[in-house]
Structures are given as structure tokens and as C-alpha cells.
Design an enzyme around this catalytic site. Structure first.
Site, short mmCIF file in Angstrom:
data_model
loop_
_atom_site.label_atom_id
_atom_site.label_comp_id
_atom_site.label_asym_id
_atom_site.label_seq_id
_atom_site.Cartn_x
_atom_site.Cartn_y
_atom_site.Cartn_z
N GLY A 61 129.64 -11.90 -53.10
CA GLY A 61 130.98 -11.51 -52.52
C GLY A 61 132.35 -12.12 -52.85
O GLY A 61 132.55 -12.67 -53.35
N GLU A 62 133.91 -10.75 -52.15
CA GLU A 62 134.72 -11.66 -52.31
C GLU A 62 136.09 -11.34 -51.16
O GLU A 62 135.66 -10.73 -50.33
CB GLU A 62 135.62 -10.96 -53.55
CG GLU A 62 135.76 -9.41 -53.47
CD GLU A 62 135.59 -8.31 -55.00
OE1 GLU A 62 136.16 -7.38 -54.69
OE2 GLU A 62 135.53 -9.78 -55.69
N TYR A 67 141.37 -14.18 -50.77
CA TYR A 67 141.83 -15.43 -51.40
C TYR A 67 140.59 -16.24 -52.00
O TYR A 67 140.85 -18.36 -53.23
CB TYR A 67 141.97 -16.65 -50.38
CG TYR A 67 143.32 -16.51 -49.84
CD1 TYR A 67 144.63 -16.46 -50.44
CD2 TYR A 67 143.39 -15.35 -48.27
CE1 TYR A 67 145.24 -16.11 -49.55
CE2 TYR A 67 144.30 -15.25 -47.51
CZ TYR A 67 145.78 -15.08 -47.97
OH TYR A 67 146.71 -14.90 -47.68
N HIS A 93 122.87 -19.97 -45.82
CA HIS A 93 123.07 -18.99 -46.38
C HIS A 93 122.61 -17.74 -45.27
O HIS A 93 121.52 -18.02 -45.04
CB HIS A 93 121.61 -18.30 -47.44
CG HIS A 93 122.26 -16.82 -48.23
ND1 HIS A 93 123.07 -16.05 -47.53
CD2 HIS A 93 121.41 -16.16 -49.38
CE1 HIS A 93 122.88 -14.89 -48.25
NE2 HIS A 93 122.05 -15.03 -49.54
N GLY A 94 123.95 -16.94 -44.89
CA GLY A 94 123.17 -16.74 -43.99
C GLY A 94 123.23 -14.79 -43.73
O GLY A 94 122.79 -14.31 -42.09
N ASP A 149 140.06 -13.69 -36.16
CA ASP A 149 139.64 -12.41 -37.67
C ASP A 149 137.89 -12.31 -37.86
O ASP A 149 137.42 -11.98 -38.57
CB ASP A 149 139.99 -13.46 -38.27
CG ASP A 149 140.20 -12.38 -40.09
OD1 ASP A 149 140.61 -11.04 -39.67
OD2 ASP A 149 140.58 -12.59 -40.94
N ASN A 167 133.43 -10.52 -41.72
CA ASN A 167 132.96 -12.06 -41.18
C ASN A 167 131.38 -12.49 -40.27
O ASN A 167 131.49 -12.75 -39.92
CB ASN A 167 134.13 -12.63 -40.32
CG ASN A 167 135.36 -13.22 -41.80
OD1 ASN A 167 135.28 -13.04 -43.13
ND2 ASN A 167 136.71 -13.06 -41.16
N THR A 225 139.85 -19.37 -40.87
CA THR A 225 140.62 -19.29 -41.68
C THR A 225 141.76 -19.24 -40.74
O THR A 225 142.92 -20.18 -40.31
CB THR A 225 140.95 -18.86 -43.00
OG1 THR A 225 139.89 -18.43 -43.48
CG2 THR A 225 142.61 -18.79 -43.62
#
Length: 628
Positions: free
Chosen positions: A321-322, A325, A437-438, A477, A482, A517
Site C-alpha cells: 500500500g501507499e 506521506y 499485519h491487519g 481520519d 484506514n 496521524t
């Protein structure tokens, strides 16, 4: 003859007129005279009493209507009241008693005496006020905390509880900020954690013998603060990658803290001028970097390959993933989130994060680990839904070949939106969050049926309620990137909410919440949050987009005050998740199921926190023992 006739005519007319006058006088003598009262005020000089003028008018005879005779007769003043009581004359009675004395002139206000020549105005004496404010300023607020300092928990007084490593590091952070007077204003953490604390409350940090009262021209020194390896901005020599790094100025070059401090506001303003900012910012970033290193248990930055090799064979690294940031790579059974920071190069069009911001995120992640019971911490509030942060390490250098290969493989398959990591300089710094690892994020995960959708909502809702009860936690967020999902064999999942044990039906689905974050948390000693008012672009997303609309609703709920606790923000993200399930996720459901989701979204408007939302009828069947 004609003249004679004319004379006889005139004599007849005169005789007739005389006879008429005699007759009129005779009739007038027989008639009674009419009396009219006329009021007159005599001069004040006269000693006589006020008199009345009596106007006597005889009744007119024919040809003599205008003859009037006047007579004056004295009348006593007592009769005025009776005469003036007649209709239409009341105003005259009032006028009689009016004081007609001449009015006196208004007295002039007394003016201040003129200042004698040669003597100016004396300045106002503010000695009493100055003494009062000095007394107020001398008082130091020990701490700001939602709970009292001295409390008893199950027979153990809070003073006897040993402070955790997290608390000690946070306090070291604050002490170091106070000792380094060259630093400019803190960008984030010093404001968030800047609760004044007396030095004698942290004996395990400062040695009293080494602390002396600042004298004129001397600096406050605390020699017992443990030495820390200099950061990339302060080191003399070479970095991990072999680059030469400029040396740091010695402590003797730091501006001294004089006895009186700045001599005025003007001096303080000059100290914050543009010319002085580069050096202050330089020292500030050095200190943040050093504190982050210590918090991660390091004396110097590591390399990316050293960290990854602890968890897997570098050849097996896979990008999963990405984000804006950073990048996420799978390393064995863990996921490593790599975030560049403190560099001048923009990352994906955004300014890189600073060490102070990442310090907060590391502290927040470790605090949430306590909800899992890690480190022997037990609470009345427990859950395993927040992702476990196994480790956090500071690294320096370029991406190695294994990471570059994993990144390019992802790019070929998914067309990455991020910049290629080859663009980073050789001395670029990173922080790696090593987490469990979720699973797969909600955006790409395929839900099978309505039961899994209900399981998703109830697990997120109860987890947020546990975070609220334990630490006033707000995620702020919680978009579908997420939330991670995975399928397990367990049919139920246990939560503890304010001492009550809750067993929830999972239908084989487990949820993990990641990325803190933007989150806000109260550790009991400090409040960690990100001031979103400094990022107005976050609230300028397209209208109609559910995620952008939620940011704007969150700003309205908090009134743009992000430090305070507003658990309503958690409810707003629950509504967002309901919209995602209705609009963007496809799973086996009926029209009745959709009506239940829409009804849930409407009822969420009436809840002020996730804890209140756990009592909604939508979740009632999902609690095994119906403890709520």
C-alpha cells in the site's frame, strides 16, 4: 331761492340728529352697566396690594355701540381663586403662583489647576499592580490533567505507581526544551506537551546538585540529562550514508539567559526576526531529531535494510500500500510503514513531516498499545481493534535494491501515484513503524453479506467507545483506507468497556484501525493532537465527496479548536462508514437491510459519542450476552 331751500334742509338734518342723540342718552341712563374683570399686575416696587381693573361697559344704544367707560375699583386678592375656578381659566391660576424671580446662571465646573511651569506630568504609579502580577507569575501550574494527581486505585495511591518509559521520555522532551533557549517556538509538540512542571518533580531526570539558579550572564544547565547521539543536523563527521555533515555550535555559543530576561517586548520581537529564524529553526530541528531517536531507543539512525532484515528476508519484501506521506511494505508477518521526514525535498507534492510530528504519532501509537494489555497494563477498557505497533525506528540513507524492486513491481501493477523513491537524497531520514499485519483495507476488501457489514460497524463503534473511555481518543481520519479487515475462525471478540465485559459476534471478520496521524488522545499527563487549522486545504475537497464532507463536518463540530475533546467526531466517521456501505460497497443485502442502515445513520445524529452509539438497536443482536 335755491340757497334758502338748501339751508332749511341742513337745519332739519342737524335737528333730527340732536333729537336722536338725546333719545340714546336717555335709554343708556336707564340700563344697568355690565362689569368685566380685567387682571393687571402692578410693579413689584409698589407696596400696595394687587388690584383688579373693572371695565364697565354700558349697553350700546342705536348708533352708539362703541362707547365704553372705564373705572378702577380695588378688589381683594382672595377672590381670585373663586374667579379663576371658572371653566377655561385654570391655567391662569397656575400662572399666578409662578416664581418670576430672575433665573440664576449655572455654576461653572471646577477645573483642575494649571500645571506650574517647569513641572511635567508625573507618571502613574503601578507598584501595587506590578507586585500583584509578580506574585501571580511566580505560581507555577503543576499539571493539567482530567483527573486529580493524588487518587487511589484499588488501594494503591497514584504517587506510588512507577512512571512508564513513555511518561519519562515525554518529560525529558519538555526539560530539554526548557534548557535549550536557542530554539525557536515549537511547531507542534512543545505546544501540545508544554504543561509547566517543576524541576523537583522529575528527580529521575535532573540532579539537583547540578542545577543552579541562573545568574547574570550564565545559562541554566542540567548536566544529568543523558547525552544523546547528535542528529544529522548536528553531527560532525559523516552520516550513515557517508556524507559530510556540518558541525554544531558549542553550548557556549548559545545565548545566555540573563537574570532579567528580555528587556522588553521590542527585544523579543527582534529575536524573532527573519534574520534569526534560520539558526533557531536549525537548533529546533536538531533537538526534535535527538528526542525522536531517544524515544525509539536509538543512539544513531539505522539503515532501511537493517530494520527490514530483522523481520524477513529482504528478497521477500512486498509493497502492499501507499499513502501521501509514505509507503507500506510487507515484511514477514509484519507491515513496515516507511515515512520520510525532515527533508527539504517535497514528497508527492507535500512538505515532509517533521520529527516533532512523528514523535507524537509514535507516542500515541504506544499509548493505544496499552489497550491490548501490553507491558502488564490492565485497564477497565480493553480491545485489540487498534493496530499493534511492534516497533518504531529512525533510519537514514537511500532505498536499497530490495525496496526499489518491490516499489516498481507495485507501480507496474497498480500505477503508483507517489514519487519514485530514487529521488530521495542520500542523507534522507525516515521513520519505520513496524506493525502487525491487519489484513486488507476496506476499499479493496470484498464483503460477503449484511452480517459482515454489521460486524464491521459494531467492532469499529465499540473500539472507538473504548478509546474514548480510556484516553478521550478521537481518530479524526477514519476513511476506508484506514480500516483493515481479515477473516479469522473466531466467532466472537471480547471488549472491556468501563469495567463491563462485552462479547461481540464477528461472523468470522476481524477489524483493525490504523493511521493515527490526525488523531487526538489524552494520555493522562499530556494531550497529543494535530492542529488541523494549519492545513486549510484538508477542508477544501469536492462537495458531495463523503470523505471531504466529513472533514468539513468535523471542523464545524470542533469549531476549529482541535486540542479539546469532541467525541462527536467519532460519530461523524461512523456515519461516513454507513454511507460507504450503502453507496460504494457491494454485498448480499435486501431492501430491509438498506432501510436499517439508513435508519442507523439518522439515529447517529442524536449521539454525541461512540459510547452513546453502542446502545443503538442496530447493534443489540450482535452482543452475545446483551451486556449493554
Amino acid at each position: 331761492m335755491a340757497s334758502r331751500a338748501g339751508n332749511d334742509l341742513w337745519s332739519e338734518i342737524i335737528a333730527e340728529e340732536e333729537n336722536r342723540d338725546i333719545n340714546c342718552e336717555t335709554k343708556q341712563s336707564k340700563q344697568q352697566p355690565e362689569v368685566a374683570v380685567i387682571y393687571r399686575r402692578k410693579n413689584a416696587v409698589s407696596n400696595q396690594s394687587n388690584d383688579l381693573l373693572i371695565l364697565t361697559r354700558e349697553k350700546p344704544n342705536l348708533g352708539n355701540e362703541n362707547r365704553v367707560s372705564w373705572a378702577q375699583a380695588p378688589v381683594k386678592r382672595v377672590s381670585w381663586n373663586r374667579a379663576l375656578s371658572t371653566r377655561g381659566r385654570t391655567s391662569i391660576a397656575v400662572a399666578v403662583f409662578v416664581d418670576h424671580a430672575p433665573q440664576q446662571k449655572n455654576q461653572k465646573k471646577k477645573t483642575k489647576p494649571a500645571i506650574p511651569r517647569g513641572k511635567g506630568l508625573q507618571p502613574t504609579n503601578y507598584d501595587k499592580e506590578r507586585a500583584y502580577f509578580e506574585e501571580v507569575d511566580s505560581f507555577e501550574l503543576l499539571e493539567e490533567s482530567p483527573s486529580p494527581k493524588n487518587i487511589w486505585t484499588k488501594g494503591v495511591k497514584s504517587e506510588d505507581i512507577v512512571k512508564t518509559h513513555l511518561s519519562s521520555v515525554l518529560e525529558k522532551w519538555l526539560i530539554r526544551r526548557r534548557l535549550n533557549h536557542s530554539c525557536g517556538p515549537s511547531r507542534s509538540l512543545s505546544t501540545i506537551l508544554g504543561t509547566p512542571r517543576l524541576l523537583n518533580e522529575v528527580p529521575y531526570i535532573c540532579d539537583y546538585s547540578s542545577v543552579r539558579t541562573p545568574e547574570k550572564g550564565s545559562a541554566l544547565i542540567c548536566s544529568s540529562v543523558p547525552p544523546i547521539q547528535e542528529c544529522k543536523f548536528c553531527l560532525t563527521g559523516t552520516s550513515v550514508s557517508g556524507n559530510v555533515i556540518p558541525s554544531r555550535k558549542s553550548n557556549n555559543a548559545l545565548p545566555s539567559m540573563t537574570e532579567g530576561g528580555c528587556e522588553g517586548i521590542a527585544d523579543g520581537v527582534r529575536n524573532l526576526s527573519l534574520a534569526s529564524r534560520p539558526s533557531s529553526l536549525f537548533s529546533h530541528r536538531c533537538e526534535d531529531f535527538a528526542a525522536l531517536l531517544e524515544f525509539c531507543g536509538q543512539s544513531a539512525p539505522s539503515t532501511l535494510s537493517d530494520v527490514f532484515s530483522k523481520y524477513c528476508d529482504p528478497k521477500s519484501i512486498v509493497k502492499v500500500g501507499e499513502g501521501t506521506y509514505g509507503e507500506a511494505f510487507k515484511a514477514g508477518k509484519t507491515v513496515c510503514k516507511v515515512v520520510p521526514f525532515d527533508g527539504d525535498l517535497r514528497v508527492n507534492g507535500e512538505v515532509q513531516k517533521r520529527a516533532a510530528e512523528l514523535f507524537e504519532e509514535v507516542a500515541l501509537s504506544r499509548t493505544l498499545n496499552h489497550l491490548r494489555g501490553d507491558g502488564g497494563h490492565t485497564h477497565d477498557n480493553n480491545c485489540t481493534t487498534f493496530i499493534q505497533t511492534i516497533d518504531a525506528k529512525v533510519c537514514q540513507g537511500q532505498y536499497d535494491n530490495a525496496l526499489i524492486r518491490a516499489w516498481e513491481h507495485w507501480d507496474n501493477k497498480h500505477s503508483s501515484e507517489n514519487d519514485h523513491p530514487k529521488e530521495f537524497p542520500e542523507d534522507q531520514c525516515y521513520i519505520i513503524f513496524v506493525q502487525e499485519h491487519g489484513g486488507q483495507d476496506l476499499e479493496s476488501f470484498v464483503l460477503l453479506n449484511f452480517d459482515e457489514a454489521r460486524s464491521l460497524l459494531v467492532q469499529v463503534t465499540v473500539a472507538l467507545a473504548v478509546g474514548e473511555a480510556a484516553y478521550e481518543f478521537e481518530h479524526r481520519d477514519l476513511h476506508w483506507g484506514n480500516i483493515l479487515l481479515s477473516r479469522k475462525d473466531s466467532a466472537t471478540l471480547q471488549f472491556n468497556l468501563e469495567g463491563k465485559s462485552l462479547n461481540i459476534r464477528t461472523f468470522g471478520l476481524l477489524i483493525s484501525i490504523i493511521d493515527f496521524t490526525l488523531s487526538r488522545i489524552n494520555t493522562g499527563e499530556d494531550i497529543l493532537f494535530l492542529d488541523l487549522s494549519s492545513d486549510p486545504e484538508l477542508f477544501e475537497g469536492p462537495k458531495g465527496d463523503k470523505q471531504s464532507d466529513t472533514y468539513r463536518k468535523m471542523k464545524e463540530a470542533t469549531e476549529d479548536c482541535w486540542e479539546e475533546s469532541f467525541p462527536k467526531t467519532n460519530v461523524l466517521w461512523l456515519q461516513y462508514l454507513v454511507d460507504i456501505l450503502l453507496l460504494k460497497k457491494t454485498f448480499d443485502r435486501t431492501s430491509k437491510d438498506e432501510r436499517e442502515l439508513r435508519s442507523l445513520k439518522k439515529r447517529l445524529n442524536s449521539y454525541g459519542s461512540a459510547k452513546e452509539a453502542t446502545a443503538d438497536p442496530f447493534f443489540r443482536e450482535l452482543f452475545v450476552d446483551n451486556a449493554l
